[in-house]
Design an enzyme around this catalytic site. Sequence first.
Site: not given
Length: 253
Positions: A159, A246
């Site tokens: 990401h 996250c």
Amino acid sequence: MIAITHRVSPNIHQCELTHRVREPLDLDRARRQHAAYQDVLRRHGFSVEELTVNEHLPDSVFVEDTAVVLDEIAVLCRPGAPSRREEVAGIRPALARYRPLAAIQAPGTLDGGDVLRVGKTLFVGLSLRTNRDGMEQLRAILAPHGYQVKPVQVHGCLHLKTAVTAADDHTLVAYPAWIDMEPFGGFRVLEVPEEEAEAANILRLHRSVLVAQGFARTERMLRQAGFSVETVDISELRKAEAGLTCSSLLVSP
């Protein structure tokens, strides 16, 4: 401030992996580390909500990927990994208590881990999990609220926020080898060393920044740059390709 989190799934050993080799994962240790992470959030004034609705889904602890939460609206994502799309329905009721909702639709894909907000600008990583259609849908949803959306090519990690996060509105922590840094012109950039590349994912808190334990050079660099630094051990969760951002969705009142 509210921190929406999710209990670590007993099936986390079946999580999606893209850039890591699968290793044995100790569920009890992962849950202890997640609890310590939640305790840090509480110490910084967050009211922590722990959901269990998606506990059967391996990646459910990584709630960041299910939504982009802003002051005016929450945008439900459409994760790039098909196995993760079921998570979004479980998160919807929790977010609906705090924000009006919009949603990314097929064929767009968007993971929250690919969205870095700095002020009124959202940098969106074009990665294996987020496509241009998802980014353009996000841009259209947020345009009435005055946000700019800027694409960033991601080529070496899962990401965008694996490779770059914000320590404050003017300072980024980054491992530039994994992304195109051109869209970040004008920021002060603190580059993490190659052997600590995963340390680029820090969590910005009210009074300090949180760094994953074990990255001494990055911790020292941030202190020398004037930041108050805390650390927390997420070594077991990192086996599931986790970073610090996250495992929570941070919602202002």
